[in-house]
Every structure is written in structure tokens, then in C-alpha cells.
Design a protein around this motif. Structure first.
Motif, PDB file in Angstrom:
ATOM      1  N   GLU A   1       0.801  -1.221   0.108  1.00 26.82           N
ATOM      2  CA  GLU A   1      -0.034  -0.005   0.112  1.00 26.82           C
ATOM      3  C   GLU A   1       1.149   1.280   0.106  1.00 26.82           C
ATOM      4  N   VAL A   2       2.043   1.197   0.764  1.00 29.64           N
ATOM      5  CA  VAL A   2       2.804   2.533   0.813  1.00 29.64           C
ATOM      6  C   VAL A   2       3.540   2.527  -0.522  1.00 29.64           C
ATOM      7  N   LEU A   3       3.932   1.327  -1.180  1.00 30.81           N
ATOM      8  CA  LEU A   3       4.568   1.601  -2.575  1.00 30.81           C
ATOM      9  C   LEU A   3       3.511   2.116  -3.581  1.00 30.81           C
ATOM     10  N   GLN A   4       2.408   1.760  -3.458  1.00 33.16           N
ATOM     11  CA  GLN A   4       1.284   1.960  -4.440  1.00 33.16           C
ATOM     12  C   GLN A   4       1.279   3.763  -4.330  1.00 33.16           C
ATOM     13  N   GLN A   5       1.101   3.932  -2.870  1.00 31.54           N
ATOM     14  CA  GLN A   5       1.169   5.643  -2.606  1.00 31.54           C
ATOM     15  C   GLN A   5       2.059   6.365  -3.324  1.00 31.54           C
ATOM     16  N   GLN A   6       3.421   5.822  -3.171  1.00 33.36           N
ATOM     17  CA  GLN A   6       4.591   6.626  -3.621  1.00 33.36           C
ATOM     18  C   GLN A   6       4.959   6.245  -4.972  1.00 33.36           C
ATOM     19  N   MET A   7       4.340   5.322  -5.809  1.00 31.00           N
ATOM     20  CA  MET A   7       4.393   4.984  -6.880  1.00 31.00           C
ATOM     21  C   MET A   7       4.852   6.184  -8.008  1.00 31.00           C
ATOM     22  N   PRO A   8       4.026   7.309  -8.022  1.00 30.64           N
ATOM     23  CA  PRO A   8       4.374   8.355  -8.870  1.00 30.64           C
ATOM     24  C   PRO A   8       5.644   9.101  -8.780  1.00 30.64           C
ATOM     25  N   ARG A   9       5.884   9.045  -7.587  1.00 30.25           N
ATOM     26  CA  ARG A   9       7.487   9.714  -7.104  1.00 30.25           C
ATOM     27  C   ARG A   9       8.784   8.737  -7.243  1.00 30.25           C
ATOM     28  N   LEU A  10       8.507   7.216  -7.588  1.00 34.54           N
ATOM     29  CA  LEU A  10       9.305   6.402  -7.472  1.00 34.54           C
ATOM     30  C   LEU A  10      10.339   6.338  -8.834  1.00 34.54           C
ATOM     31  N   GLY A  11      11.560   6.114  -8.884  1.00 34.50           N
ATOM     32  CA  GLY A  11      12.483   5.865 -10.090  1.00 34.50           C
ATOM     33  C   GLY A  11      12.028   4.602 -10.701  1.00 34.50           C
ATOM     34  N   ASP A  12      12.602   4.191 -11.958  1.00 36.89           N
ATOM     35  CA  ASP A  12      12.484   2.933 -12.553  1.00 36.89           C
ATOM     36  C   ASP A  12      12.851   2.045 -11.707  1.00 36.89           C
ATOM     37  N   SER A  13      14.210   2.253 -11.278  1.00 37.43           N
ATOM     38  CA  SER A  13      15.068   0.830 -10.497  1.00 37.43           C
ATOM     39  C   SER A  13      14.161   0.849  -9.282  1.00 37.43           C
ATOM     40  N   MET A  14      13.665   1.738  -8.528  1.00 34.08           N
ATOM     41  CA  MET A  14      12.908   1.341  -7.344  1.00 34.08           C
ATOM     42  C   MET A  14      11.673   0.609  -7.630  1.00 34.08           C
ATOM     43  N   VAL A  15      10.773   0.848  -8.649  1.00 42.69           N
ATOM     44  CA  VAL A  15       9.695  -0.008  -9.020  1.00 42.69           C
ATOM     45  C   VAL A  15      10.085  -1.361  -9.222  1.00 42.69           C
ATOM     46  N   VAL A  16      11.134  -1.398 -10.215  1.00 39.52           N
ATOM     47  CA  VAL A  16      11.549  -2.608 -10.668  1.00 39.52           C
ATOM     48  C   VAL A  16      12.084  -3.386  -9.469  1.00 39.52           C
ATOM     49  N   GLY A  17      12.793  -3.061  -8.680  1.00 40.53           N
ATOM     50  CA  GLY A  17      13.147  -3.569  -7.583  1.00 40.53           C
ATOM     51  C   GLY A  17      12.093  -4.115  -6.592  1.00 40.53           C
ATOM     52  N   SER A  18      11.177  -3.203  -6.284  1.00 41.40           N
ATOM     53  CA  SER A  18      10.084  -3.581  -5.647  1.00 41.40           C
ATOM     54  C   SER A  18       9.402  -4.877  -5.900  1.00 41.40           C
ATOM     55  N   LEU A  19       9.070  -4.665  -7.238  1.00 42.50           N
ATOM     56  CA  LEU A  19       8.157  -5.780  -7.967  1.00 42.50           C
ATOM     57  C   LEU A  19       8.979  -7.199  -8.049  1.00 42.50           C
ATOM     58  N   TRP A  20      10.386  -7.038  -7.960  1.00 42.07           N
ATOM     59  CA  TRP A  20      11.136  -8.014  -7.948  1.00 42.07           C
ATOM     60  C   TRP A  20      11.316  -8.750  -6.526  1.00 42.07           C
ATOM     61  N   ALA A  21      11.389  -7.926  -5.411  1.00 37.88           N
ATOM     62  CA  ALA A  21      11.338  -8.291  -4.091  1.00 37.88           C
ATOM     63  C   ALA A  21      10.163  -9.113  -3.692  1.00 37.88           C
ATOM     64  N   PHE A  22       8.976  -8.631  -4.052  1.00 33.87           N
ATOM     65  CA  PHE A  22       7.742  -9.190  -3.811  1.00 33.87           C
ATOM     66  C   PHE A  22       7.672 -10.329  -4.586  1.00 33.87           C
ATOM     67  N   ALA A  23       8.012 -10.499  -5.807  1.00 34.74           N
ATOM     68  CA  ALA A  23       7.880 -11.588  -6.568  1.00 34.74           C
ATOM     69  C   ALA A  23       8.627 -12.816  -6.134  1.00 34.74           C
ATOM     70  N   VAL A  24       9.866 -12.575  -5.795  1.00 30.46           N
ATOM     71  CA  VAL A  24      10.736 -13.730  -5.342  1.00 30.46           C
ATOM     72  C   VAL A  24      10.327 -14.368  -3.987  1.00 30.46           C
ATOM     73  N   THR A  25       9.575 -13.611  -3.091  1.00 33.59           N
ATOM     74  CA  THR A  25       9.058 -14.036  -2.081  1.00 33.59           C
ATOM     75  C   THR A  25       7.785 -14.838  -2.111  1.00 33.59           C
ATOM     76  N   GLY A  26       7.131 -14.594  -3.219  1.00 35.39           N
ATOM     77  CA  GLY A  26       6.081 -15.287  -3.490  1.00 35.39           C
ATOM     78  C   GLY A  26       4.613 -14.467  -3.255  1.00 35.39           C
ATOM     79  N   VAL A  27       5.023 -13.294  -2.868  1.00 35.98           N
ATOM     80  CA  VAL A  27       3.792 -12.431  -2.683  1.00 35.98           C
ATOM     81  C   VAL A  27       3.587 -11.442  -3.769  1.00 35.98           C
ATOM     82  N   LEU A  28       2.327 -11.574  -4.483  1.00 38.08           N
ATOM     83  CA  LEU A  28       2.112 -10.975  -5.928  1.00 38.08           C
ATOM     84  C   LEU A  28       0.917 -10.007  -5.725  1.00 38.08           C
TER      85      LEU A  28
END
Length: 214
Positions: free
Chosen positions: A7-34
Motif C-alpha cells: 500500500e505504501v509503495l502504491q501511494q509513492q509510485m508516482p514519485r519512484l524511479g524506475d529502478s525502485m519500481v522494478v526492485g520492489s516488484l522483484w522483491a515481492f515476486a521472489v518471496t511469492g507475494v504478488l
């Protein structure tokens, strides 16, 4: 906790850089939380990312994140909640394939070779080292067939585990196991410390047998 982070990431999404967005999606994905809403918003933000401007690491993480998302929905009859523009996904796939390509003269680790040798000589199995999945996306340390099932034997060295005790497989290694399972493989992990313990026990038994013969 994961829901709150999403929820925090979604709120901050417009201000996040591409690397932070990709890193966040990757971190969630590898833990199996999607979280579907997080991936949908993240992929929409990345849709404008020029493929030729993306760094190799970013493309690798992006490929893993999206592939894990697609695999989670595979066979469910429900389409994944998010996807990337074809050109960006193609660039991520090319980078993934390039990173997994073996250089000329490559040889498996001594541990992997030892495990393969035991499977071949000890169990009489036909082994194939560094086999590829049918789509060519993932390599398998040692591939065998056991009782009609395709088994991926993953020989996991120290870099696959946490430094803390008890040792646990890292999220990236667990994610690979899920990818192999999604492609029809049963997965058997052979941790380096388990193999070392077995080798030590075997040596002790051999030494004891030698003493008894005296």
C-alpha cells in the motif's frame, strides 16, 4: 506486513524511479507475494521505459518479476493482472538469456559433478547437466528421470543460502524452484552442507570398515 508495504509503495509510485519500481516488484515476486494492484500499477509506470535505456540488472529483475507473476497464474484460466509492453519484455528476455549463457570451456562445480556422478553410478540414472527447460529460459543443474517424473536436482552451494544459522535458501533460489515447478519439473535441492555431512559419514564408515579388517 507485505500488504502494508504494498500500500505504501502504491501511494509513492508516482514519485519512484524506475529502478525502485522494478526492485520492489522483484522483491515481492521472489518471496511469492504478488499483490495484483501493485504489479498492475508498477507495470503501467514502466510502460514508458525505453528498452535500450534500461540497465542489464534492471532488465534481469524485471524479467524475473513478470515471469513469476505469469507462472503464478498459468493454468488457472485467469490472465495475469499486469504485463509489459512487448518490446520491453523482449529486451528483458534477451538480457535474461544472455546472462544465463555459458561461456566456452565452462565446467560444472566439483560439488555438482560429484552429485551427478553419484546419481549416474550409484543409482544408474541417465543424467544431463545444465539441461534447459523446454522454453529455454531456465537451466537445471542435473536433470534426471525418476519413476516417470522429470526431476530437477539443484545443487545449492553457499551463495544460495543465508549466512545465519539455521541456513535457509535465498528467495532467488526458491523463486527458481517455483519457475521449474511451473514448467513441469519436480525439484530436489541438494544443499552443500548436507552433501558434506553425507560425505563425512561415508568416509567414517569406510575408515571403520578398514579398522575392523585389521
Amino acid at each position: 506486513m507485505f500488504r502494508a508495504c504494498a500500500e505504501v509503495l502504491q501511494q509513492q509510485m508516482p514519485r519512484l524511479g524506475d529502478s525502485m519500481v522494478v526492485g520492489s516488484l522483484w522483491a515481492f515476486a521472489v518471496t511469492g507475494v504478488l499483490p495484483s494492484s501493485l504489479f498492475k500499477q508498477g507495470c503501467l509506470k514502466l510502460a514508458s521505459l525505453p528498452p535500450d535505456k534500461a540497465r542489464p540488472l534492471l532488465l534481469l529483475q524485471l524479467f524475473q518479476a513478470v515471469t513469476l507473476l505469469q507462472d503464478a497464474y498459468s493454468g488457472s484460466g485467469v490472465p495475469p493482472p499486469a504485463s509489459l509492453p512487448p518490446k520491453l519484455m523482449a529486451a528483458a528476455t534477451r538480457q535474461w538469456m544472455f546472462s544465463n549463457r555459458r561461456s566456452p570451456g565452462w565446467r560444472p562445480s566439483r560439488l555438482q559433478a560429484a552429485v551427478a556422478a553419484v546419481l549416474a553410478a550409484g543409482l544408474g540414472l541417465e543424467v544431463q547437466q545444465e539441461a534447459l527447460t523446454e522454453d529455454g529460459l531456465f537451466s537445471i543443474d542435473v536433470a534426471v528421470e525418476w519413476k516417470g517424473r522429470r526431476v530437477a536436482v539443484e545443487v545449492d552451494g553457499p551463495t544460495h543460502f543465508t549466512n545465519s544459522v539455521p541456513r535457509s535458501l535465498l528467495g532467488s533460489s526458491l523463486a527458481k524452484q517455483r519457475c521449474l515447478q511451473a514448467r513441469g519439473w519436480a525439484v530436489l535441492s541438494v544443499p552443500y552442507f548436507t552433501w558434506a555431512d553425507l560425505a563425512q559419514q561415508q568416509q567414517q564408515q569406510h575408515n571403520a570398515a578398514g579398522v575392523h579388517r585389521l
